[in-house]
Design an enzyme around this catalytic site. Structure first.
Site, PDB file in Angstrom:
ATOM      1  N   SER A  31       0.829  -1.210   0.000  1.00  0.00           N
ATOM      2  CA  SER A  31       0.000   0.000   0.000  1.00  0.00           C
ATOM      3  C   SER A  31       0.867   1.266   0.000  1.00  0.00           C
ATOM      4  CB  SER A  31      -0.938  -0.014   1.205  1.00  0.00           C
ATOM      5  OG  SER A  31      -0.212  -0.108   2.411  1.00  0.00           O
ATOM      6  N   GLY A  97       4.370  -9.220   3.606  1.00  0.00           N
ATOM      7  CA  GLY A  97       2.958  -9.122   4.001  1.00  0.00           C
ATOM      8  C   GLY A  97       2.039  -9.137   2.787  1.00  0.00           C
ATOM      9  N   GLU A 104      10.612  -9.420  -4.679  1.00  0.00           N
ATOM     10  CA  GLU A 104      11.212  -8.248  -4.016  1.00  0.00           C
ATOM     11  C   GLU A 104      12.678  -8.515  -3.718  1.00  0.00           C
ATOM     12  OE1 GLU A 104       7.220  -6.557  -1.751  1.00  0.00           O
ATOM     13  OE2 GLU A 104       8.543  -7.887  -0.669  1.00  0.00           O
TER      14      GLU A 104
HETATM   15  C1  5RP Z   1       4.869  -6.881   0.202  1.00  0.00           C
HETATM   16  C2  5RP Z   1       5.750  -6.197   1.190  1.00  0.00           C
HETATM   17  C3  5RP Z   1       5.370  -4.823   1.611  1.00  0.00           C
HETATM   18  O1  5RP Z   1       6.454  -3.988   1.381  1.00  0.00           O
HETATM   19  C4  5RP Z   1       5.042  -4.825   3.065  1.00  0.00           C
HETATM   20  O2  5RP Z   1       4.031  -5.812   3.303  1.00  0.00           O
HETATM   21  C5  5RP Z   1       4.534  -3.459   3.539  1.00  0.00           C
HETATM   22  O3  5RP Z   1       3.284  -3.215   2.981  1.00  0.00           O
HETATM   23  P1  5RP Z   1       2.460  -1.891   3.225  1.00  0.00           P
HETATM   24  O4  5RP Z   1       3.197  -0.793   2.525  1.00  0.00           O
HETATM   25  O5  5RP Z   1       1.123  -2.192   2.603  1.00  0.00           O
HETATM   26  O6  5RP Z   1       2.358  -1.657   4.709  1.00  0.00           O
HETATM   27  O7  5RP Z   1       6.732  -6.723   1.628  1.00  0.00           O
HETATM   28  O8  5RP Z   1       5.241  -8.210  -0.027  1.00  0.00           O
END
Ligand code: 5RP
Length: 223
Positions: A31, A97, A104
């Site tokens: 997000s 998450g 990544e």
């Molecule tokens: C996705 C990730 C995101 O960078 C991490 O979950 C943070 O997400 P957000 O910006 O929605 O808090 O690792 O795989």
């Protein structure tokens, strides 16, 4: 008091200053990154193209008219911008998450500089309160879960989620990760694991942290 979403927006806007004009940009997932993509498009900073860590981000970038590049056709990514679920004082992170951890990690491995964009809630003294995502080949799920339990964690299958690579996610609860490099290495040795969400061997270089007092910018001290 600003909300978490407002802090994400603040930090996403600040990240645009880290984009190198007319160069290739690595773009993460989540997000906060969604807000960064919006801010980048609004700023109109010209880039040579973007390499993305997920189908989700690639779609959003394309919708903004940004040219997408295949990582196999790129040998240099000066800057990679991505969020985190947790980040410790040594700039080690838990990520995944959004289930995009493997791509990544691959894009981050190619990038020269990793700029982490996060709201203040992501800053922790010790990693592990956020369950550690582990991407696993589907047929190895039960085996990997048993091995993770032997390491002291409580793995939970993120049911209904399939990664962009066609794999499943186990979220490992109850780990207190005092040696992130060792834990990252150990979990990657379990047969059937594609990768885990610890970004310690390749950690962030720059942290933009959205706080109620504004965006704090800090740089990793080289080991
Ligand atoms: C996705 C990730 C995101 O960078 C991490 O979950 C943070 O997400 P957000 O910006 O929605 O808090 O690792 O795989």
């Amino acid at each position: 008091m600003p909300t978490q979403d407002e802090l994400k927006r603040l930090v996403a806007q600040a990240a645009v200053r880290h984009v190198l004009p007319n160069r290739i940009l690595g773009v993460g997932t989540g997000s906060t990154v969604d807000l960064f993509i919006d801010a980048l498009a609004a700023a109109g900073t010209p880039i040579a193209g973007a390499v993305s860590s997920s189908v989700r981000s690639a779609q959003r970038l394309q919708d903004k008219g940004i040219r997408m590049l295949d990582l196999n056709e790129v040998d240099d990514i000066p800057v990679y911008i991505d969020g985190a679920d947790e980040i410790d004082p040594g700039f080690c992170m838990i990520k995944g998450g959004g289930a995009a951890l493997t791509r990544e990690k691959v894009v981050a491995a190619v990038a020269r500089s990793f700029v982490c964009i996060a709201d203040a809630s992501k800053r922790v003294a010790v990693l592990g309160k956020f369950p550690l995502p582990v991407e696993v080949i589907p047929m190895a799920r039960a085996h990997v879960a048993r091995e993770l339990a032997r390491l002291g964690g409580t793995p939970k299958w993120r049911e209904g989620v399939m990664t962009d690579n066609g794999n499943v996610i186990l979220d490992v609860h109850g780990l207190s990760i005092t040696d992130p490099v060792a834990t990252e290495t150990r979990i990657n040795q379990i047969v059937g694991v594609v990768t885990n969400g610890l970004f310690a061997a390749r950690r962030a270089d720059v942290l933009l942290l959205g706080t109620p007092d504004g965006v704090q910018e800090s740089f990793r001290v080289p080991r």
